[in-house]
Design a protein around this motif. Structure first.
Motif, PDB file in Angstrom:
ATOM      1  N   GLY A  13       0.818  -1.207   0.000  1.00 51.53           N
ATOM      2  CA  GLY A  13       0.000   0.000   0.000  1.00 51.53           C
ATOM      3  C   GLY A  13       0.851   1.256   0.000  1.00 51.53           C
ATOM      4  N   SER A  14       1.896   1.271   0.827  1.00 51.72           N
ATOM      5  CA  SER A  14       2.797   2.427   0.873  1.00 51.72           C
ATOM      6  C   SER A  14       3.496   2.631  -0.463  1.00 51.72           C
ATOM      7  N   GLY A  15       3.883   1.523  -1.106  1.00 56.90           N
ATOM      8  CA  GLY A  15       4.556   1.609  -2.396  1.00 56.90           C
ATOM      9  C   GLY A  15       3.686   2.269  -3.447  1.00 56.90           C
ATOM     10  N   PHE A  16       2.414   1.898  -3.489  1.00 57.59           N
ATOM     11  CA  PHE A  16       1.510   2.498  -4.479  1.00 57.59           C
ATOM     12  C   PHE A  16       1.253   3.970  -4.182  1.00 57.59           C
ATOM     13  N   ILE A  17       1.140   4.336  -2.928  1.00 54.42           N
ATOM     14  CA  ILE A  17       0.915   5.748  -2.589  1.00 54.42           C
ATOM     15  C   ILE A  17       2.138   6.587  -2.945  1.00 54.42           C
ATOM     16  N   VAL A  18       3.332   6.067  -2.646  1.00 59.83           N
ATOM     17  CA  VAL A  18       4.558   6.781  -3.029  1.00 59.83           C
ATOM     18  C   VAL A  18       4.639   6.914  -4.550  1.00 59.83           C
ATOM     19  N   ALA A  19       4.235   5.860  -5.278  1.00 57.65           N
ATOM     20  CA  ALA A  19       4.228   5.923  -6.750  1.00 57.65           C
ATOM     21  C   ALA A  19       3.247   6.978  -7.243  1.00 57.65           C
ATOM     22  N   SER A  20       2.127   7.126  -6.555  1.00 57.69           N
ATOM     23  CA  SER A  20       1.142   8.145  -6.939  1.00 57.69           C
ATOM     24  C   SER A  20       1.717   9.549  -6.766  1.00 57.69           C
ATOM     25  N   VAL A  21       2.386   9.790  -5.639  1.00 59.02           N
ATOM     26  CA  VAL A  21       3.013  11.100  -5.416  1.00 59.02           C
ATOM     27  C   VAL A  21       4.096  11.348  -6.459  1.00 59.02           C
ATOM     28  N   ALA A  22       4.883  10.305  -6.770  1.00 67.50           N
ATOM     29  CA  ALA A  22       5.941  10.444  -7.770  1.00 67.50           C
ATOM     30  C   ALA A  22       5.359  10.795  -9.129  1.00 67.50           C
ATOM     31  N   THR A  23       4.271  10.149  -9.510  1.00 71.44           N
ATOM     32  CA  THR A  23       3.633  10.422 -10.807  1.00 71.44           C
ATOM     33  C   THR A  23       3.134  11.860 -10.874  1.00 71.44           C
ATOM     34  N   MET A  24       2.589  12.338  -9.767  1.00 70.73           N
ATOM     35  CA  MET A  24       2.114  13.721  -9.746  1.00 70.73           C
ATOM     36  C   MET A  24       3.263  14.697  -9.959  1.00 70.73           C
ATOM     37  N   LEU A  25       4.395  14.441  -9.298  1.00 71.38           N
ATOM     38  CA  LEU A  25       5.541  15.343  -9.442  1.00 71.38           C
ATOM     39  C   LEU A  25       6.154  15.258 -10.836  1.00 71.38           C
ATOM     40  N   ILE A  26       6.276  14.031 -11.361  1.00 72.26           N
ATOM     41  CA  ILE A  26       6.978  13.830 -12.632  1.00 72.26           C
ATOM     42  C   ILE A  26       6.163  14.313 -13.813  1.00 72.26           C
ATOM     43  N   ILE A  27       4.856  14.070 -13.774  1.00 67.74           N
ATOM     44  CA  ILE A  27       4.027  14.311 -14.966  1.00 67.74           C
ATOM     45  C   ILE A  27       3.083  15.492 -14.781  1.00 67.74           C
ATOM     46  N   VAL A  28       2.213  15.408 -13.769  1.00 69.23           N
ATOM     47  CA  VAL A  28       1.149  16.414 -13.640  1.00 69.23           C
ATOM     48  C   VAL A  28       1.707  17.799 -13.336  1.00 69.23           C
ATOM     49  N   GLU A  29       2.691  17.866 -12.434  1.00 69.05           N
ATOM     50  CA  GLU A  29       3.218  19.177 -12.028  1.00 69.05           C
ATOM     51  C   GLU A  29       4.435  19.600 -12.845  1.00 69.05           C
ATOM     52  N   ARG A  30       4.788  18.823 -13.850  1.00 66.67           N
ATOM     53  CA  ARG A  30       5.958  19.146 -14.678  1.00 66.67           C
ATOM     54  C   ARG A  30       5.762  20.499 -15.341  1.00 66.67           C
ATOM     55  N   GLY A  31       6.709  21.377 -15.168  1.00 63.86           N
ATOM     56  CA  GLY A  31       6.621  22.709 -15.765  1.00 63.86           C
ATOM     57  C   GLY A  31       6.076  23.751 -14.817  1.00 63.86           C
ATOM     58  N   THR A  32       5.368  23.336 -13.782  1.00 69.31           N
ATOM     59  CA  THR A  32       4.817  24.285 -12.810  1.00 69.31           C
ATOM     60  C   THR A  32       5.627  24.311 -11.517  1.00 69.31           C
ATOM     61  N   ILE A  33       6.498  23.322 -11.342  1.00 68.23           N
ATOM     62  CA  ILE A  33       7.382  23.267 -10.176  1.00 68.23           C
ATOM     63  C   ILE A  33       8.821  23.167 -10.680  1.00 68.23           C
ATOM     64  N   PRO A  34       9.813  23.483  -9.849  1.00 68.43           N
ATOM     65  CA  PRO A  34      11.219  23.393 -10.301  1.00 68.43           C
ATOM     66  C   PRO A  34      11.555  21.985 -10.784  1.00 68.43           C
ATOM     67  N   ASP A  35      12.448  21.911 -11.774  1.00 76.09           N
ATOM     68  CA  ASP A  35      12.858  20.611 -12.310  1.00 76.09           C
ATOM     69  C   ASP A  35      13.467  19.712 -11.244  1.00 76.09           C
ATOM     70  N   PHE A  36      14.104  20.327 -10.250  1.00 75.36           N
ATOM     71  CA  PHE A  36      14.690  19.514  -9.188  1.00 75.36           C
ATOM     72  C   PHE A  36      13.617  18.669  -8.497  1.00 75.36           C
ATOM     73  N   LEU A  37      12.464  19.286  -8.231  1.00 76.10           N
ATOM     74  CA  LEU A  37      11.366  18.550  -7.590  1.00 76.10           C
ATOM     75  C   LEU A  37      10.737  17.562  -8.556  1.00 76.10           C
ATOM     76  N   SER A  38      10.546  17.991  -9.772  1.00 74.98           N
ATOM     77  CA  SER A  38       9.853  17.143 -10.742  1.00 74.98           C
ATOM     78  C   SER A  38      10.713  15.988 -11.217  1.00 74.98           C
ATOM     79  N   ILE A  39      11.937  16.271 -11.593  1.00 73.09           N
ATOM     80  CA  ILE A  39      12.792  15.249 -12.196  1.00 73.09           C
ATOM     81  C   ILE A  39      13.551  14.460 -11.131  1.00 73.09           C
ATOM     82  N   VAL A  40      14.280  15.156 -10.275  1.00 75.46           N
ATOM     83  CA  VAL A  40      15.147  14.463  -9.320  1.00 75.46           C
ATOM     84  C   VAL A  40      14.328  13.808  -8.212  1.00 75.46           C
ATOM     85  N   ILE A  41      13.544  14.591  -7.495  1.00 70.21           N
ATOM     86  CA  ILE A  41      12.783  14.056  -6.360  1.00 70.21           C
ATOM     87  C   ILE A  41      11.670  13.124  -6.834  1.00 70.21           C
TER      88      ILE A  41
END
Length: 398
Positions: free
Chosen positions: A39-67
């Motif tokens: 369950g924790s793995g899927f929730i972490v994957a959901s947060v990662a997807t939001m940072l990588i894809i949904v928020e891409r371009g609206t947040i710094p690349d460090f947060l989107s790409i690296v984190i």
């Protein structure tokens, strides 16, 4: 027209929902900690997807790409650790987070970080390695009896799809419409895997719980050996194999001598200690293929496949003399006990467990009548039970 933001939102929402369902299942079945990890793995994957894809371009690349990708690598590691925990193996925090560490180190290498396809290749490699490790853990545990092939196929299928995502590197925010079909496929594959994995991981845990209850119903809680039901279930299967192979079979029937006196003198705690000590001695002398169980209060039985008469008698005598020589300390007092043993041999493939048990019981009765603490062999050949005789006659007529 393609409503990409909605599809991307679904991509974030689905693994989050899968993770919440698995955590809810863990709250209901706390013994299966793997559910919490999945369950924790899927929730972490959901947060990662939001940072990588949904928020891409609206947040710094460090947060989107690296984190974001570090979290995704960690999610794969947590899911793999969940499988290891489910299989009863040690979970290493270092190995769980190794993928995230490798990703962060990779981002410090300028030529790789500057090329989206190179970054995607590294991330895909991390995901593939963790997925294959998870598949390997499931494969190693496949003999347990829990049906795990659906989740194994799902993990393998997802592993095969991961490399195709490399082509989408850098196109999540401003999609190249030549990749639209691939984007839609990646989104729906994520949704499909999340839903199916949540269901299958949950089913895997429920099957494990059912198997644990099933095994518990066949084991004597005091001694840890098979109870009467477990002994007869396994014994009937063993006898069927012996009849097919035309191998001799021996049955040893044990009864602790004057056990009521032991209970009256030393209390039930003393009686329990004697029973447990006898089981420990018996299981230490028996072969791995031999079946041993508690079929009554102080009565035990052992089914010995592919065992001749002299070998069965020799084993029975070792058990008898070994138990007689054993003393059991109860505080400042010492209790000693002996055992009587009845032995029955089936050299005819037509014999069954009921007939063997009846013959061994007669031999045990004789051992008790002749003074106890002795081994007696059944005086008569073991005949098939009436039910078995009817089966043999029916087979002969056909």
């Amino acid at each position: 027209m393609l409503n990409l933001p909605t599809l991307l939102a679904i991509t974030v929402f689905t693994p989050a929902l899968a993770g919440c369902l698995l955590l809810l299942s863990w709250l209901q079945h706390r013994r299966i900690f793997a559910l919490a990890l999945w369950g924790s793995g899927f929730i972490v994957a959901s947060v990662a997807t939001m940072l990588i894809i949904v928020e891409r371009g609206t947040i710094p690349d460090f947060l989107s790409i690296v984190i974001g990708n570090a979290l995704l690598a960690a999610a794969y590691g947590i899911l793999w650790s969940g499988v290891r925990n489910f299989e009863g193996r040690r979970v290493s925090v270092v190995l769980t987070l190794a993928g995230a560490f490798i990703w962060i180190v990779t981002c410090l290498i300028g030529p790789i970080y500057a090329v989206p396809a190179a970054r995607a290749t590294v991330m895909a490699a991390i995901a593939v390695v963790y997925s294959l490790l998870a598949f390997g853990e499931l494969w190693r545990g496949r003999g347990e009896g829990v049906w795990r092939w659906p989740i194994m196929l799902l993990v393998l299928g997802h592993t095969a799809v991961i490399p195709f995502r490399i082509q989408l590197a850098g196109s999540a925010t401003f999609p190249d419409f030549s990749h639209v079909n691939l984007i839609i496929f990646a989104i729906f594959e994520t949704v499909f895997v999340s839903i199916c994995a949540a269901y299958l991981f949950g089913s895997l845990a429920k099957d494990r719980i059912a198997a644990l209850y099933q095994r518990a119903s066949l084991v004597d809680p005091l001694t840890g050996v098979a109870n009467r039901r477990g002994f007869f279930q396994a014994g009937e299967r063993q006898m069927s194999r012996n009849r097919f192979a035309h191998r001799p079979t021996a049955l040893l029937l044990f009864d602790i001598d004057r056990f009521k006196r032991v209970n009256d003198t030393f209390g039930h705690h003393g009686g329990d200690k004697v029973l447990t000590a006898f089981c420990q001695l018996a299981t230490s002398l028996l072969r791995p293929a031999d079946l041993f169980g508690r079929i009554g209060g102080e009565e035990f039985a052992s089914l010995l496949p592919d065992t001749e008469r002299q070998d069965a008698l020799a084993l029975a005598e070792r058990l008898r003399s070994g138990f007689e020589a054993t003393s059991h300390a109860l505080g400042e007092r010492t209790v000693a006990a002996t055992v009587s043993i009845g032995v029955a041999i089936s050299e005819d493939a037509s014999s069954d467990l009921g007939a063997l048990l009846e013959a061994a019981d007669q031999a045990l009765y004789r051992a008790k009548a002749l003074g106890r603490n002795r081994v007696e062999l059944s005086a008569h050949p073991v005949e098939p039970s009436p039910k078995r005789k009817r089966a043999i006659l029916s087979s002969a007529v056909q």
